[in-house]
Design a protein around this motif. Structure first.
Motif, PDB file in Angstrom:
ATOM      1  N   CYS A 126      42.820  45.894  46.355  1.00 56.38           N
ATOM      2  CA  CYS A 126      41.885  45.587  45.276  1.00 56.38           C
ATOM      3  C   CYS A 126      42.064  44.163  44.776  1.00 56.38           C
ATOM      4  O   CYS A 126      43.119  43.566  44.945  1.00 56.38           O
ATOM      5  N   ILE A 127      41.010  43.658  44.138  1.00 57.15           N
ATOM      6  CA  ILE A 127      41.042  42.343  43.509  1.00 57.15           C
ATOM      7  C   ILE A 127      40.319  42.444  42.173  1.00 57.15           C
ATOM      8  O   ILE A 127      39.313  43.150  42.057  1.00 57.15           O
ATOM      9  N   THR A 128      40.877  41.785  41.168  1.00 53.76           N
ATOM     10  CA  THR A 128      40.234  41.684  39.859  1.00 53.76           C
ATOM     11  C   THR A 128      40.026  40.203  39.590  1.00 53.76           C
ATOM     12  O   THR A 128      40.966  39.411  39.679  1.00 53.76           O
ATOM     13  N   ILE A 129      38.779  39.840  39.281  1.00 53.08           N
ATOM     14  CA  ILE A 129      38.423  38.440  39.046  1.00 53.08           C
ATOM     15  C   ILE A 129      37.883  38.293  37.630  1.00 53.08           C
ATOM     16  O   ILE A 129      37.075  39.104  37.179  1.00 53.08           O
ATOM     17  N   ASP A 130      38.316  37.241  36.954  1.00 56.44           N
ATOM     18  CA  ASP A 130      37.814  36.919  35.618  1.00 56.44           C
ATOM     19  C   ASP A 130      36.704  35.881  35.772  1.00 56.44           C
ATOM     20  O   ASP A 130      36.970  34.710  36.021  1.00 56.44           O
ATOM     21  N   PHE A 131      35.447  36.309  35.630  1.00 59.78           N
ATOM     22  CA  PHE A 131      34.300  35.423  35.792  1.00 59.78           C
ATOM     23  C   PHE A 131      33.903  34.711  34.494  1.00 59.78           C
ATOM     24  O   PHE A 131      32.907  33.991  34.475  1.00 59.78           O
ATOM     25  N   THR A 132      34.659  34.906  33.397  1.00 57.92           N
ATOM     26  CA  THR A 132      34.259  34.301  32.125  1.00 57.92           C
ATOM     27  C   THR A 132      34.190  32.769  32.163  1.00 57.92           C
ATOM     28  O   THR A 132      33.345  32.194  31.480  1.00 57.92           O
ATOM     29  N   PRO A 133      35.015  32.053  32.960  1.00 55.91           N
ATOM     30  CA  PRO A 133      34.873  30.593  32.992  1.00 55.91           C
ATOM     31  C   PRO A 133      33.500  30.120  33.484  1.00 55.91           C
ATOM     32  O   PRO A 133      33.101  29.001  33.208  1.00 55.91           O
ATOM     33  N   LYS A 134      32.763  30.963  34.211  1.00 58.97           N
ATOM     34  CA  LYS A 134      31.416  30.570  34.640  1.00 58.97           C
ATOM     35  C   LYS A 134      30.341  31.430  33.970  1.00 58.97           C
ATOM     36  O   LYS A 134      29.219  31.540  34.435  1.00 58.97           O
ATOM     37  N   GLY A 135      30.706  32.076  32.843  1.00 64.72           N
ATOM     38  CA  GLY A 135      29.736  32.816  32.063  1.00 64.72           C
ATOM     39  C   GLY A 135      29.542  34.263  32.475  1.00 64.72           C
ATOM     40  O   GLY A 135      28.610  34.927  32.024  1.00 64.72           O
TER      41      GLY A 135
END
Length: 163
Positions: A126-135
């Motif tokens: 699995c992978i968890t990505i934080d997309f908040t830096p690009k909105g």
């Protein structure tokens, strides 16, 4: 610092709900592990069932370049490890951009780990990505889709094929 904090919070959540730490005599109690993590102490107790061979599998699967042909055609994203890891979790960075509707470039914190549970949702990793830096959303979860050879995201079923 922010990536490390996200990593420690995720590890604490998993440890707190894990059955890998039992409360019988001679084993570590979940609350002791959680307290150690939250207080910044080192963890010198048993860790979840992940070994070095499995960690190597994570590297060979997720590292590389991907596209997002449905949501951001024309762009690429590359996954690389930061070098920091803990108990089977590996911190990563997703660098990309250039696709329709996204910035020219961005860098996102991520974490790769062995999928918990019986893996009915899909892959072993699995992978968890934080997309908040690009909105985008925070803590967006995906898994390695062995059949299609790429990352499939759980909430929207989007797929990033590996190039």
């Amino acid at each position: 610092m922010r990536v490390m904090l996200l990593f420690l919070i995720a590890v604490a959540k998993i440890v707190a709900t894990s059955t890998a730490f039992s409360s019988t005599e001679g084993t570590t109690r979940r609350r002791d592990v959680l307290a150690s993590l939250l207080l910044g102490g080192s963890l010198t107790v048993a860790t979840p069932n992940v070994n070095a061979a499995e960690d190597a599998d994570i590297s060979s699967i997720f590292l590389g370049t991907y596209t997002d042909p449905v949501n951001h055609p024309g762009g690429t994203r590359s996954i690389e490890f930061t070098g920091a890891g803990f108990a089977g979790f590996q911190l990563a960075t997703v660098k990309g951009g250039g696709g329709r509707g996204e910035p020219d470039s961005y860098e996102l914190p991520a974490m790769v780990f062995a999928c918990p549970g019986n893996q009915k949702q899909g892959g072993k990793w699995c992978i968890t990505i934080d997309f908040t830096p690009k909105g985008g959303p925070k803590d967006f979860n995906g898994y390695w889709d062995e059949k299609e050879k790429g990352i499939r995201f759980v909430l929207d079923d989007n797929f990033w094929p590996k190039q």
